[in-house]
Design a protein around this motif. Sequence first.
Motif, PDB file in Angstrom:
ATOM      1  N   LEU A  75       0.809  -1.219   0.000  1.00 62.43           N
ATOM      2  CA  LEU A  75       0.000   0.000   0.000  1.00 62.43           C
ATOM      3  C   LEU A  75       0.843   1.270   0.000  1.00 62.43           C
ATOM      4  O   LEU A  75       0.314   2.361  -0.163  1.00 62.43           O
ATOM      5  CB  LEU A  75      -0.949  -0.011   1.204  1.00 62.43           C
ATOM      6  N   ASP A  76       2.153   1.132   0.191  1.00 62.16           N
ATOM      7  CA  ASP A  76       3.062   2.288   0.145  1.00 62.16           C
ATOM      8  C   ASP A  76       3.469   2.640  -1.284  1.00 62.16           C
ATOM      9  O   ASP A  76       4.231   3.588  -1.497  1.00 62.16           O
ATOM     10  CB  ASP A  76       4.325   2.009   0.955  1.00 62.16           C
ATOM     11  N   GLN A  77       2.960   1.904  -2.243  1.00 64.92           N
ATOM     12  CA  GLN A  77       3.341   2.077  -3.637  1.00 64.92           C
ATOM     13  C   GLN A  77       3.099   3.496  -4.136  1.00 64.92           C
ATOM     14  O   GLN A  77       3.804   3.998  -5.005  1.00 64.92           O
ATOM     15  CB  GLN A  77       2.532   1.080  -4.477  1.00 64.92           C
ATOM     16  N   PHE A  78       2.104   4.164  -3.563  1.00 73.80           N
ATOM     17  CA  PHE A  78       1.752   5.516  -4.025  1.00 73.80           C
ATOM     18  C   PHE A  78       2.878   6.521  -3.814  1.00 73.80           C
ATOM     19  O   PHE A  78       2.928   7.555  -4.494  1.00 73.80           O
ATOM     20  CB  PHE A  78       0.489   6.001  -3.299  1.00 73.80           C
ATOM     21  N   ARG A  79       3.784   6.230  -2.882  1.00 80.52           N
ATOM     22  CA  ARG A  79       4.858   7.183  -2.585  1.00 80.52           C
ATOM     23  C   ARG A  79       5.804   7.373  -3.768  1.00 80.52           C
ATOM     24  O   ARG A  79       6.526   8.370  -3.837  1.00 80.52           O
ATOM     25  CB  ARG A  79       5.649   6.717  -1.359  1.00 80.52           C
ATOM     26  N   LYS A  80       5.809   6.420  -4.703  1.00 74.39           N
ATOM     27  CA  LYS A  80       6.659   6.525  -5.883  1.00 74.39           C
ATOM     28  C   LYS A  80       5.893   6.999  -7.115  1.00 74.39           C
ATOM     29  O   LYS A  80       6.457   7.058  -8.204  1.00 74.39           O
ATOM     30  CB  LYS A  80       7.308   5.168  -6.169  1.00 74.39           C
ATOM     31  N   SER A  81       4.630   7.327  -6.940  1.00 71.32           N
ATOM     32  CA  SER A  81       3.780   7.697  -8.065  1.00 71.32           C
ATOM     33  C   SER A  81       4.166   9.047  -8.660  1.00 71.32           C
ATOM     34  O   SER A  81       4.505   9.997  -7.946  1.00 71.32           O
ATOM     35  CB  SER A  81       2.318   7.740  -7.619  1.00 71.32           C
ATOM     36  N   LYS A  82       4.076   9.156  -9.983  1.00 77.41           N
ATOM     37  CA  LYS A  82       4.304  10.432 -10.658  1.00 77.41           C
ATOM     38  C   LYS A  82       3.190  11.426 -10.347  1.00 77.41           C
ATOM     39  O   LYS A  82       3.348  12.631 -10.541  1.00 77.41           O
ATOM     40  CB  LYS A  82       4.391  10.209 -12.167  1.00 77.41           C
ATOM     41  N   LEU A 292       8.654  19.032  -6.965  1.00 78.66           N
ATOM     42  CA  LEU A 292       8.471  18.216  -8.171  1.00 78.66           C
ATOM     43  C   LEU A 292       9.795  18.028  -8.912  1.00 78.66           C
ATOM     44  O   LEU A 292      10.067  16.947  -9.458  1.00 78.66           O
ATOM     45  CB  LEU A 292       7.441  18.862  -9.092  1.00 78.66           C
ATOM     46  N   MET A 293      10.615  19.058  -8.930  1.00 77.44           N
ATOM     47  CA  MET A 293      11.916  18.945  -9.594  1.00 77.44           C
ATOM     48  C   MET A 293      12.806  17.926  -8.876  1.00 77.44           C
ATOM     49  O   MET A 293      13.493  17.110  -9.513  1.00 77.44           O
ATOM     50  CB  MET A 293      12.595  20.314  -9.645  1.00 77.44           C
ATOM     51  N   LYS A 294      12.792  17.943  -7.554  1.00 77.99           N
ATOM     52  CA  LYS A 294      13.583  16.981  -6.783  1.00 77.99           C
ATOM     53  C   LYS A 294      13.121  15.556  -7.057  1.00 77.99           C
ATOM     54  O   LYS A 294      13.928  14.635  -7.177  1.00 77.99           O
ATOM     55  CB  LYS A 294      13.486  17.301  -5.290  1.00 77.99           C
ATOM     56  N   ILE A 297      14.376  14.450 -10.480  1.00 74.65           N
ATOM     57  CA  ILE A 297      15.789  14.088 -10.432  1.00 74.65           C
ATOM     58  C   ILE A 297      15.962  12.696  -9.829  1.00 74.65           C
ATOM     59  O   ILE A 297      16.743  11.866 -10.334  1.00 74.65           O
ATOM     60  CB  ILE A 297      16.590  15.140  -9.628  1.00 74.65           C
ATOM     61  N   LYS A 298      15.214  12.411  -8.777  1.00 69.25           N
ATOM     62  CA  LYS A 298      15.269  11.088  -8.159  1.00 69.25           C
ATOM     63  C   LYS A 298      14.780  10.017  -9.135  1.00 69.25           C
ATOM     64  O   LYS A 298      15.344   8.919  -9.221  1.00 69.25           O
ATOM     65  CB  LYS A 298      14.424  11.053  -6.880  1.00 69.25           C
ATOM     66  N   TYR A 299      13.718  10.349  -9.871  1.00 65.84           N
ATOM     67  CA  TYR A 299      13.154   9.396 -10.817  1.00 65.84           C
ATOM     68  C   TYR A 299      14.146   9.095 -11.925  1.00 65.84           C
ATOM     69  O   TYR A 299      14.388   7.924 -12.286  1.00 65.84           O
ATOM     70  CB  TYR A 299      11.853   9.957 -11.407  1.00 65.84           C
ATOM     71  N   LEU A 300      14.785  10.136 -12.461  1.00 62.56           N
ATOM     72  CA  LEU A 300      15.760   9.945 -13.533  1.00 62.56           C
ATOM     73  C   LEU A 300      17.006   9.215 -13.029  1.00 62.56           C
ATOM     74  O   LEU A 300      17.676   8.524 -13.794  1.00 62.56           O
ATOM     75  CB  LEU A 300      16.146  11.305 -14.126  1.00 62.56           C
ATOM     76  N   GLY A 301      17.288   9.374 -11.728  1.00 64.64           N
ATOM     77  CA  GLY A 301      18.437   8.705 -11.140  1.00 64.64           C
ATOM     78  C   GLY A 301      18.139   7.311 -10.641  1.00 64.64           C
ATOM     79  O   GLY A 301      18.996   6.656 -10.035  1.00 64.64           O
ATOM     80  N   GLY A 302      16.900   6.852 -10.872  1.00 63.71           N
ATOM     81  CA  GLY A 302      16.528   5.495 -10.473  1.00 63.71           C
ATOM     82  C   GLY A 302      16.273   5.337  -8.985  1.00 63.71           C
ATOM     83  O   GLY A 302      16.261   4.220  -8.463  1.00 63.71           O
ATOM     84  N   LEU A 303      16.030   6.462  -8.288  1.00 61.29           N
ATOM     85  CA  LEU A 303      15.810   6.404  -6.843  1.00 61.29           C
ATOM     86  C   LEU A 303      14.329   6.319  -6.490  1.00 61.29           C
ATOM     87  O   LEU A 303      13.982   6.185  -5.324  1.00 61.29           O
ATOM     88  CB  LEU A 303      16.445   7.624  -6.165  1.00 61.29           C
ATOM     89  N   LEU A 304      13.449   6.414  -7.495  1.00 63.04           N
ATOM     90  CA  LEU A 304      12.017   6.268  -7.268  1.00 63.04           C
ATOM     91  C   LEU A 304      11.477   5.118  -8.098  1.00 63.04           C
ATOM     92  O   LEU A 304      11.967   4.880  -9.199  1.00 63.04           O
ATOM     93  CB  LEU A 304      11.273   7.560  -7.627  1.00 63.04           C
TER      94      LEU A 304
END
Length: 304
Positions: A75-82, A292-294, A297-304
């Motif tokens: 249920l924590d999956q939403f924390r990585k949502s765009k 949103l920018m942070k 950056i995390k998403y592009l860096g594979g951290l999300l």
Amino acid sequence: MFPTKYNFITSGKKGDLIMTLYIVKAMGGGNVFVTKGEFEEPLESVLESCGKLVSSQNYISSFNIHKGEPIDVNLDQFRKSKSLYRTTLLDVMSRSHRLTLNEPVYGWIDVPADHRFSDKIVIHRRTSKTVRIPNPLFNWKKLIDVLGKKNIVFVSRLEDEWKEFDDVQVEYYRPYDNYEHACILKGCNLYIGNQSFPSALADAVGTNRIFELCHKLDRKHFAIQYSPNAWYFATPWDCTIKNFRYLKKRESGYIDLVTRKHVKSYEESYRFNWLLAFKCEMNFRKDYYTGLMKRLIKYLGGLL
């Protein structure tokens, strides 16, 4: 479409737990487990305060601390949502599990109404131990004057929150647990609160509710328009309660909080501090786009 029973897991917070029960119900129910993460108290305390409430729902088979059981749905999956921060929290959670948020939403937690509070306006405001700064544009004094102090009760399991509200003439009530708290909210005439656990609970039981939105990154999470009896205020430009008296109706017109009657327009004038309103909006936009920018950056860096 879904199996009759899933094993769900969440790491908190308690407000997120309450909101994610919408997902549990939509997916057919099952066992809910809690684990360490963002809960602000020991897991045993979470079970003590929320156990009766969660377990009482007919789509919940059990509610326990996770001890290695196999998990089907995180249920924590939403924390990585765009979609996080861009829309309501319930919509974010639904999208994270490829569910459609079917509007209108009338609630997903079923409890009996506590009729002792049927003529009461229940309020709550959390101002400490939170990164969300209270909204300086939200005129609590005006609302209390409109509704009448004798009709209002501050409900919280933490008496310090009532003391921080700094209006001892407003009655205080401490519920035994969150099941009783939910019953109170279900039975009350109206709920008013900021972005906190009781507001998530009010949303879940589907009571009439008004939300004070902060000017931080997650402001849009409680800008609810999926329910016909939910209203919010962020700024004079972003609100569905006008002049702290008139509630915008979905179809047309407003509900006057003083007379409780339908009116076509709001005629009572109200003077905002427009310099403060502009400053608050600029602070929100800065926090919002920086956040949103942070995340990007995390998403592009594979951290999300």
